[in-house]
Design a protein around this motif. Structure first.
Motif, PDB file in Angstrom:
ATOM      1  N   ARG A  23       0.840  -1.197   0.000  1.00  0.00           N
ATOM      2  CA  ARG A  23       0.000   0.000   0.000  1.00  0.00           C
ATOM      3  C   ARG A  23       0.877   1.249   0.000  1.00  0.00           C
ATOM      4  NH1 ARG A  23      -5.147   1.839   1.170  1.00  0.00           N
ATOM      5  NH2 ARG A  23      -5.228   3.853   2.222  1.00  0.00           N
ATOM      6  N   ALA A  24       0.442   2.258  -0.764  1.00  0.00           N
ATOM      7  CA  ALA A  24       1.166   3.527  -0.801  1.00  0.00           C
ATOM      8  C   ALA A  24       0.930   4.292   0.499  1.00  0.00           C
ATOM      9  CB  ALA A  24       0.709   4.364  -1.984  1.00  0.00           C
ATOM     10  N   VAL A  25       2.001   4.821   1.061  1.00  0.00           N
ATOM     11  CA  VAL A  25       1.941   5.586   2.309  1.00  0.00           C
ATOM     12  C   VAL A  25       2.512   6.979   2.041  1.00  0.00           C
ATOM     13  CG1 VAL A  25       2.722   5.724   4.707  1.00  0.00           C
ATOM     14  CG2 VAL A  25       2.176   3.498   3.690  1.00  0.00           C
ATOM     15  N   ALA A  26       1.812   7.997   2.494  1.00  0.00           N
ATOM     16  CA  ALA A  26       2.255   9.373   2.275  1.00  0.00           C
ATOM     17  C   ALA A  26       3.573   9.639   2.988  1.00  0.00           C
ATOM     18  CB  ALA A  26       1.191  10.350   2.764  1.00  0.00           C
ATOM     19  N   VAL A  27       4.485  10.285   2.308  1.00  0.00           N
ATOM     20  CA  VAL A  27       5.773  10.631   2.897  1.00  0.00           C
ATOM     21  C   VAL A  27       5.606  11.860   3.789  1.00  0.00           C
ATOM     22  CG1 VAL A  27       8.128  11.422   2.435  1.00  0.00           C
ATOM     23  CG2 VAL A  27       7.079   9.678   0.972  1.00  0.00           C
ATOM     24  N   GLU A  28       6.109  11.766   4.990  1.00  0.00           N
ATOM     25  CA  GLU A  28       6.144  12.888   5.928  1.00  0.00           C
ATOM     26  C   GLU A  28       7.554  12.974   6.476  1.00  0.00           C
ATOM     27  OE1 GLU A  28       3.571  14.582   9.715  1.00  0.00           O
ATOM     28  OE2 GLU A  28       3.793  12.414   9.496  1.00  0.00           O
ATOM     29  N   MET A  29       8.170  14.145   6.367  1.00  0.00           N
ATOM     30  CA  MET A  29       9.539  14.312   6.862  1.00  0.00           C
ATOM     31  C   MET A  29       9.774  15.758   7.283  1.00  0.00           C
ATOM     32  SD  MET A  29      11.954  14.413   3.420  1.00  0.00           S
ATOM     33  CE  MET A  29      11.684  12.680   3.098  1.00  0.00           C
ATOM     34  N   PRO A  30      10.812  15.984   8.093  1.00  0.00           N
ATOM     35  CA  PRO A  30      11.117  17.365   8.487  1.00  0.00           C
ATOM     36  C   PRO A  30      11.624  18.173   7.287  1.00  0.00           C
ATOM     37  CG  PRO A  30      12.164  15.771   9.963  1.00  0.00           C
ATOM     38  CD  PRO A  30      11.675  15.009   8.773  1.00  0.00           C
ATOM     39  N   VAL A  31      11.049  19.343   7.106  1.00  0.00           N
ATOM     40  CA  VAL A  31      11.510  20.289   6.091  1.00  0.00           C
ATOM     41  C   VAL A  31      11.903  21.563   6.833  1.00  0.00           C
ATOM     42  CG1 VAL A  31      10.883  21.664   4.077  1.00  0.00           C
ATOM     43  CG2 VAL A  31      10.064  19.303   4.281  1.00  0.00           C
ATOM     44  N   ALA A  32      13.198  21.805   6.914  1.00  0.00           N
ATOM     45  CA  ALA A  32      13.704  22.994   7.599  1.00  0.00           C
ATOM     46  C   ALA A  32      13.777  24.146   6.603  1.00  0.00           C
ATOM     47  CB  ALA A  32      15.079  22.716   8.186  1.00  0.00           C
ATOM     48  N   ILE A  33      13.221  25.282   6.983  1.00  0.00           N
ATOM     49  CA  ILE A  33      13.223  26.453   6.111  1.00  0.00           C
ATOM     50  C   ILE A  33      14.131  27.525   6.702  1.00  0.00           C
ATOM     51  CG2 ILE A  33      11.834  28.286   5.072  1.00  0.00           C
ATOM     52  CD1 ILE A  33       9.534  26.395   4.888  1.00  0.00           C
ATOM     53  N   GLU A  34      15.076  27.969   5.901  1.00  0.00           N
ATOM     54  CA  GLU A  34      15.977  29.048   6.274  1.00  0.00           C
ATOM     55  C   GLU A  34      15.713  30.259   5.390  1.00  0.00           C
ATOM     56  OE1 GLU A  34      19.985  27.749   5.869  1.00  0.00           O
ATOM     57  OE2 GLU A  34      19.835  26.189   7.421  1.00  0.00           O
ATOM     58  N   THR A  46       5.182  16.912   3.261  1.00  0.00           N
ATOM     59  CA  THR A  46       5.420  16.013   2.136  1.00  0.00           C
ATOM     60  C   THR A  46       6.377  16.725   1.180  1.00  0.00           C
ATOM     61  OG1 THR A  46       3.198  15.111   2.360  1.00  0.00           O
ATOM     62  CG2 THR A  46       4.318  14.736   0.266  1.00  0.00           C
ATOM     63  N   PRO A  47       7.500  16.089   0.823  1.00  0.00           N
ATOM     64  CA  PRO A  47       8.558  16.801   0.089  1.00  0.00           C
ATOM     65  C   PRO A  47       8.298  16.940  -1.405  1.00  0.00           C
ATOM     66  CG  PRO A  47       9.233  14.548   0.495  1.00  0.00           C
ATOM     67  CD  PRO A  47       7.904  14.723   1.191  1.00  0.00           C
ATOM     68  N   GLN A  48       7.153  17.468  -1.759  1.00  0.00           N
ATOM     69  CA  GLN A  48       6.832  17.821  -3.132  1.00  0.00           C
ATOM     70  C   GLN A  48       6.519  19.301  -3.199  1.00  0.00           C
ATOM     71  OE1 GLN A  48       3.499  15.069  -3.870  1.00  0.00           O
ATOM     72  NE2 GLN A  48       4.743  14.129  -5.474  1.00  0.00           N
ATOM     73  N   HIS A  49       6.813  19.915  -4.356  1.00  0.00           N
ATOM     74  CA  HIS A  49       6.494  21.336  -4.558  1.00  0.00           C
ATOM     75  C   HIS A  49       7.073  22.199  -3.430  1.00  0.00           C
ATOM     76  CE1 HIS A  49       3.835  20.071  -7.770  1.00  0.00           C
ATOM     77  NE2 HIS A  49       3.164  19.315  -6.946  1.00  0.00           N
ATOM     78  N   LEU A  50       8.331  21.953  -3.094  1.00  0.00           N
ATOM     79  CA  LEU A  50       8.929  22.681  -1.976  1.00  0.00           C
ATOM     80  C   LEU A  50       9.183  24.150  -2.304  1.00  0.00           C
ATOM     81  CD1 LEU A  50      11.410  20.036  -0.518  1.00  0.00           C
ATOM     82  CD2 LEU A  50       9.149  20.693   0.310  1.00  0.00           C
ATOM     83  N   VAL A 173      -4.327  22.574  -7.815  1.00  0.00           N
ATOM     84  CA  VAL A 173      -4.439  21.810  -6.569  1.00  0.00           C
ATOM     85  C   VAL A 173      -3.037  21.484  -6.059  1.00  0.00           C
ATOM     86  CG1 VAL A 173      -5.272  19.681  -5.482  1.00  0.00           C
ATOM     87  CG2 VAL A 173      -6.632  20.785  -7.277  1.00  0.00           C
ATOM     88  N   ARG A 174      -2.863  21.568  -4.758  1.00  0.00           N
ATOM     89  CA  ARG A 174      -1.638  21.105  -4.106  1.00  0.00           C
ATOM     90  C   ARG A 174      -2.026  20.195  -2.941  1.00  0.00           C
ATOM     91  NH1 ARG A 174       0.370  22.139  -8.121  1.00  0.00           N
ATOM     92  NH2 ARG A 174       2.120  23.558  -8.597  1.00  0.00           N
ATOM     93  N   GLU A 175      -1.118  19.251  -2.622  1.00  0.00           N
ATOM     94  CA  GLU A 175      -1.387  18.260  -1.575  1.00  0.00           C
ATOM     95  C   GLU A 175      -0.231  18.206  -0.581  1.00  0.00           C
ATOM     96  OE1 GLU A 175      -3.593  14.541  -3.230  1.00  0.00           O
ATOM     97  OE2 GLU A 175      -2.126  15.125  -4.752  1.00  0.00           O
ATOM     98  N   ASP A 176      -0.546  17.840   0.650  1.00  0.00           N
ATOM     99  CA  ASP A 176       0.479  17.672   1.676  1.00  0.00           C
ATOM    100  C   ASP A 176      -0.151  16.961   2.872  1.00  0.00           C
ATOM    101  OD1 ASP A 176       3.419  19.048   2.224  1.00  0.00           O
ATOM    102  OD2 ASP A 176       2.351  18.625   4.093  1.00  0.00           O
ATOM    103  N   VAL A 177       0.687  16.317   3.682  1.00  0.00           N
ATOM    104  CA  VAL A 177       0.180  15.694   4.906  1.00  0.00           C
ATOM    105  C   VAL A 177      -0.341  16.742   5.887  1.00  0.00           C
ATOM    106  CG1 VAL A 177       1.579  13.595   4.800  1.00  0.00           C
ATOM    107  CG2 VAL A 177       2.526  15.644   5.868  1.00  0.00           C
ATOM    108  N   GLY A 178       0.140  17.966   5.785  1.00  0.00           N
ATOM    109  CA  GLY A 178      -0.313  19.037   6.657  1.00  0.00           C
ATOM    110  C   GLY A 178      -1.254  19.981   5.927  1.00  0.00           C
TER     111      GLY A 178
END
Length: 258
Positions: A23-34, A46-50, A173-178
């Protein structure tokens, strides 16, 4: 980077039978913004369209006023996640340190706490446009949204944010776990393209929180529709800014908050 990964599971049915499945599982990871070399925030995303996320987040944080205030965005994979380094124009660079100071002291109390409360509820500008579209538009947008969420269809674990025309047709449309990230990605994508709401509205697959209301107002959105309920603060902030709300949007009904 991909927005989903396949994992092996064991499916157990109510009758006791089991079977292995992938089964496909959504990727969730820390994205640090500077911003300009200063660590500003770590988002679980979700590390798409960063690049879209960086633009939208900067606008939502009131660090920028327009797309031209962002000079560069570079994403660097790291061991634990991703670092997104954003370079802002000199004319807005002074805002970074001021906002970092308030964000860094969120756990303080006393007079500092009072200052933080004021920062958390900074006055919003009045909505630049008044919603005057088709009142059936949110129903049409909801009916079309599922087909435009490939990550949501694959994982059933992400939020969607859609920019919709006045007649309800979703056009981006954009998607994200948050839910906040999804909306920031949508706002950022529009900002980078030089597109505005043009009498349309936003449809979000989430509850209507005050943060989402603020993002809508700051991006110039005339109406915000969500599939779940609002909070008191969301209603109050929307009313103060003149943002129209449509909440608990379902296929056959919604609640309108003028």
């Amino acid at each position: 980077m991909t927005g989903a990964r396949d994992f092996g599971f064991v499916r157990r049915a109510a009758d006791g039978t089991t079977a292995p499945i992938d089964r496909a599982v959504a990727v969730e990871m820390p994205v640090a913004i500077e911003f300009n070399g200063i660590g500003y925030a770590v988002l679980m995303a979700t590390p798409q369209h960063l690049e879209d996320l960086a633009f939208g987040f900067a606008l939502s944080e009131r660090l920028i006023d327009r797309a031209g205030d962002v000079l560069d965005v570079v994403a660097h994979p790291a061991a634990a996640g991703v670092i997104v380094r954003v370079t802002l124009a000199k004319r807005v660079a002074g805002r970074i340190a001021d906002r970092v100071r308030h964000r860094a002291s969120e756990s303080s109390c006393g007079l500092c706490g009072i200052e933080n409360l004021e920062q958390a509820l900074r006055p919003l500008p009045r909505a630049v446009r008044t919603w005057a579209g088709d009142e059936d538009a949110p129903f049409r947008a909801l009916a079309a949204l599922d087909a435009l969420q490939p990550l949501g269809e694959a994982t059933r674990a992400v939020h969607g944010a859609a920019a919709c025309a006045a007649d309800g047709a979703p056009w981006l449309v954009r998607e994200d776990v948050g839910r906040h990230n999804a909306f920031d990605k949508l706002i950022g994508a529009m900002l980078r393209r030089g597109q505005d709401w043009d009498c349309g509205f936003a449809l979000l697959t989430s509850r209507c929180s005050y943060e989402l209301v603020e993002k809508a107002v700051l991006s110039g959105c005339p109406m915000l529709a969500t599939i779940s309920a609002p909070t008191t603060l969301a209603i109050e902030r929307a009313a103060a800014a003149g943002l129209r709300l449509r909440v608990l949007v379902r296929g056959d009904a919604l609640l309108a908050i003028p």
